[in-house]
Scaffold this motif. Structure first.
Motif, PDB file in Angstrom:
ATOM      1  N   MET A  37       0.853  -1.188   0.000  1.00  0.00           N
ATOM      2  CA  MET A  37       0.000   0.000   0.000  1.00  0.00           C
ATOM      3  C   MET A  37       0.889   1.239   0.000  1.00  0.00           C
ATOM      4  O   MET A  37       2.017   1.210   0.471  1.00  0.00           O
ATOM      5  CB  MET A  37      -0.890   0.027   1.242  1.00  0.00           C
ATOM      6  N   GLY A  38       0.335   2.329  -0.494  1.00  0.00           N
ATOM      7  CA  GLY A  38       1.057   3.592  -0.489  1.00  0.00           C
ATOM      8  C   GLY A  38       0.457   4.560   0.504  1.00  0.00           C
ATOM      9  O   GLY A  38      -0.717   4.501   0.832  1.00  0.00           O
ATOM     10  N   THR A  39       1.295   5.451   1.024  1.00  0.00           N
ATOM     11  CA  THR A  39       0.851   6.526   1.899  1.00  0.00           C
ATOM     12  C   THR A  39       1.740   7.725   1.628  1.00  0.00           C
ATOM     13  O   THR A  39       2.796   7.595   1.001  1.00  0.00           O
ATOM     14  CB  THR A  39       0.876   6.107   3.388  1.00  0.00           C
ATOM     15  N   VAL A  40       1.331   8.883   2.086  1.00  0.00           N
ATOM     16  CA  VAL A  40       2.079  10.116   1.847  1.00  0.00           C
ATOM     17  C   VAL A  40       2.560  10.669   3.175  1.00  0.00           C
ATOM     18  O   VAL A  40       1.805  10.749   4.135  1.00  0.00           O
ATOM     19  CB  VAL A  40       1.187  11.168   1.142  1.00  0.00           C
ATOM     20  N   ASN A  52      -6.064   6.194   7.183  1.00  0.00           N
ATOM     21  CA  ASN A  52      -7.004   5.339   7.891  1.00  0.00           C
ATOM     22  C   ASN A  52      -7.082   3.945   7.282  1.00  0.00           C
ATOM     23  O   ASN A  52      -7.067   2.939   7.990  1.00  0.00           O
ATOM     24  CB  ASN A  52      -8.386   6.005   7.896  1.00  0.00           C
ATOM     25  N   THR A  53      -7.130   3.858   5.936  1.00  0.00           N
ATOM     26  CA  THR A  53      -7.229   2.554   5.282  1.00  0.00           C
ATOM     27  C   THR A  53      -5.969   1.728   5.529  1.00  0.00           C
ATOM     28  O   THR A  53      -6.044   0.550   5.880  1.00  0.00           O
ATOM     29  CB  THR A  53      -7.473   2.714   3.776  1.00  0.00           C
ATOM     30  N   SER A  54      -4.790   2.334   5.382  1.00  0.00           N
ATOM     31  CA  SER A  54      -3.538   1.603   5.625  1.00  0.00           C
ATOM     32  C   SER A  54      -3.494   1.073   7.044  1.00  0.00           C
ATOM     33  O   SER A  54      -3.120  -0.073   7.287  1.00  0.00           O
ATOM     34  CB  SER A  54      -2.327   2.510   5.393  1.00  0.00           C
ATOM     35  N   ASP A  64       1.422 -10.317   5.149  1.00  0.00           N
ATOM     36  CA  ASP A  64       2.327  -9.227   5.465  1.00  0.00           C
ATOM     37  C   ASP A  64       1.844  -7.963   4.766  1.00  0.00           C
ATOM     38  O   ASP A  64       1.225  -8.025   3.703  1.00  0.00           O
ATOM     39  CB  ASP A  64       3.745  -9.552   4.991  1.00  0.00           C
ATOM     40  N   VAL A  65       2.125  -6.800   5.362  1.00  0.00           N
ATOM     41  CA  VAL A  65       1.751  -5.517   4.787  1.00  0.00           C
ATOM     42  C   VAL A  65       3.009  -4.678   4.624  1.00  0.00           C
ATOM     43  O   VAL A  65       3.771  -4.506   5.571  1.00  0.00           O
ATOM     44  CB  VAL A  65       0.734  -4.766   5.678  1.00  0.00           C
ATOM     45  N   LEU A  66       3.234  -4.176   3.402  1.00  0.00           N
ATOM     46  CA  LEU A  66       4.354  -3.282   3.121  1.00  0.00           C
ATOM     47  C   LEU A  66       3.770  -1.932   2.758  1.00  0.00           C
ATOM     48  O   LEU A  66       2.983  -1.823   1.816  1.00  0.00           O
ATOM     49  CB  LEU A  66       5.199  -3.813   1.956  1.00  0.00           C
ATOM     50  N   VAL A  67       4.118  -0.899   3.528  1.00  0.00           N
ATOM     51  CA  VAL A  67       3.634   0.452   3.245  1.00  0.00           C
ATOM     52  C   VAL A  67       4.776   1.234   2.606  1.00  0.00           C
ATOM     53  O   VAL A  67       5.857   1.357   3.178  1.00  0.00           O
ATOM     54  CB  VAL A  67       3.147   1.156   4.526  1.00  0.00           C
TER      55      VAL A  67
END
Length: 75
Positions: A37-40, A52-54, A64-67
């Motif tokens: 997932m991406g975030t800023v 919120n979604t991440s 596993d989750v990679l941000v």
């Protein structure tokens, strides 16, 4: 772009609904081992604030989750 990246139409999923719920359901259906997932990063802060979604995905998915963080102004 899809042709350039060699992505077929079968690999595209457009699902309507609450983001965390439909991402989790699709991950289970595809038996995904990792969710990317991406975030800023907000305003040059040294602290990464997840959207919120991440954040919900950490509690919801079993994989596993990679941000991936994009600095503000690069997206």
């Amino acid at each position: 772009l899809l042709d350039e990246l060699e992505i077929s139409a079968a690999e595209i999923h457009a699902i309507q609904g609450e983001a965390a719920r439909v991402i989790d359901a699709l991950g289970k259906k595809l038996d995904s081992r990792i969710l990317v997932m991406g975030t800023v990063q907000k305003h040059g802060s040294a602290t990464i604030l997840l959207g919120n979604t991440s954040e919900q995905m950490f509690y919801r998915v079993r994989s596993d989750v990679l941000v991936v963080v994009a600095r503000e102004g690069t997206v």
